[in-house]
Design a protein around this motif. Structure first.
Motif, short mmCIF file in Angstrom:
data_model
loop_
_atom_site.label_atom_id
_atom_site.label_comp_id
_atom_site.label_asym_id
_atom_site.label_seq_id
_atom_site.Cartn_x
_atom_site.Cartn_y
_atom_site.Cartn_z
N ARG A 176 -4.01 6.19 0.70
CA ARG A 176 -3.08 5.51 1.62
C ARG A 176 -3.24 3.99 1.63
NH1 ARG A 176 -4.36 7.60 7.54
NH2 ARG A 176 -4.43 9.60 6.46
N GLY A 177 -4.46 3.50 1.39
CA GLY A 177 -4.69 2.06 1.41
C GLY A 177 -4.58 1.40 0.05
N ARG A 178 -4.36 2.19 -1.00
CA ARG A 178 -4.30 1.64 -2.35
C ARG A 178 -2.92 1.06 -2.64
NH1 ARG A 178 -6.51 5.38 -7.16
NH2 ARG A 178 -8.24 5.36 -5.62
N LEU A 179 -2.84 0.01 -3.44
CA LEU A 179 -1.55 -0.56 -3.82
C LEU A 179 -0.77 0.46 -4.65
CD1 LEU A 179 -2.36 -4.26 -4.80
CD2 LEU A 179 -1.46 -3.38 -2.64
N SER A 220 0.83 -1.20 0.00
CA SER A 220 0.00 0.00 0.00
C SER A 220 0.87 1.25 0.00
CB SER A 220 -0.91 0.02 1.22
OG SER A 220 -0.15 0.24 2.41
N LYS A 277 2.28 1.77 3.51
CA LYS A 277 3.39 0.88 3.84
C LYS A 277 4.66 1.28 3.10
CE LYS A 277 0.77 -3.15 5.35
NZ LYS A 277 0.41 -4.57 5.10
#
Length: 240
Positions: free
Chosen positions: A134-137, A98, A101
């Protein structure tokens, strides 16, 4: 170039592959809080210069210091611990992770605490679209969004010197303007930067001092204001 005390001092940096020199005896200083650009045509030796500073390619160097640290004795993977951030050519984000990350991996050498969390918030403040994603690959982001992510990731280690390799490559004119605005903001905030670029216009606007590299050597150096009006720069780029 700048007579102020240098944050980064490079003397007689060379890179050769076999009997061919990619970089030959390049020397320059970057004062604390200064933005220095390295420009030149494709294949001039710009990327090799940046990789040599980091120890990513075999090099010879007469002197390489950052503050009180002798960087010639520092391994490439430890540069970040000495306050040096790196945005590589081609971005190289972790496409299967993500956005958040990816950013957090930029702070891998720092403890997870309030200061690191605040650094994440600063990255999102600098690039608001990353907060929304923020949560997207990372692999699902556009090229420009990945470039912003790569810069944000490098800033997570709280560097005192940021090295950027061709951040405008492959981006639309609008996104190049967005990247320029970020670089100018970082400069105003006092971050030292070395910007390697083929885009001379971007570099002249982002950096106060520039080196023009030709065939692996410094052909010209001076202020951006001086060089952007120097006909020799056009000749080096276009062979005219």
């Amino acid at each position: 170039m700048n007579e102020a005390p240098a944050a980064l001092s490079v003397r007689n940096l060379s890179v050769h592959y076999g009997g061919v020199y990619a970089v030959r005896d390049i020397s320059f200083d970057v004062a604390a809080g200064e933005a220095v650009g390295v420009i030149g045509a494709n294949g001039a030796g710009k990327t090799s210069t940046l990789k040599a500073l980091l120890g990513l390619v075999p090099r010879t160097v007469g002197g390489l210091r950052f503050g009180d640290t002798d960087l010639a004795k520092v391994k490439a993977h430890d540069m970040v611990r000495h306050g040096i951030g790196y945005v590589p050519e081609g971005r190289h984000v972790f496409v299967g992770l993500s956005v958040e990350k990816n950013l957090l991996l930029g702070a891998y050498c720092r403890p997870w605490n309030k200061a690191t969390r605040s650094r994440l918030d600063e990255a999102y403040d600098l690039f608001p679209m990353l907060r929304d994603m923020r949560g997207r690959l990372a692999g699902a982001l556009s090229g420009g969004q990945q470039q912003m992510l790569a810069i944000g990731r490098a800033l997570m280690s709280r560097p005192r010197l940021l090295l950027l390799d061709e951040p405008s490559m492959g981006l639309s004119p609008k996104l190049v303007e967005d990247i320029l605005a970020v670089l100018q903001r970082l400069h105003r905030e006092g971050l030292s930067t070395v910007l390697v670029e083929q885009n001379a216009k971007l570099t002249f606007e982002a950096a106060s001092q520039c080196l023009v590299v030709e065939n692996g050597a410094v052909a010209l150096s001076g202020t951006s204001q001086e060089l952007q009006h120097d006909p020799r720069v056009r000749k080096i780029y276009l062979g005219l």
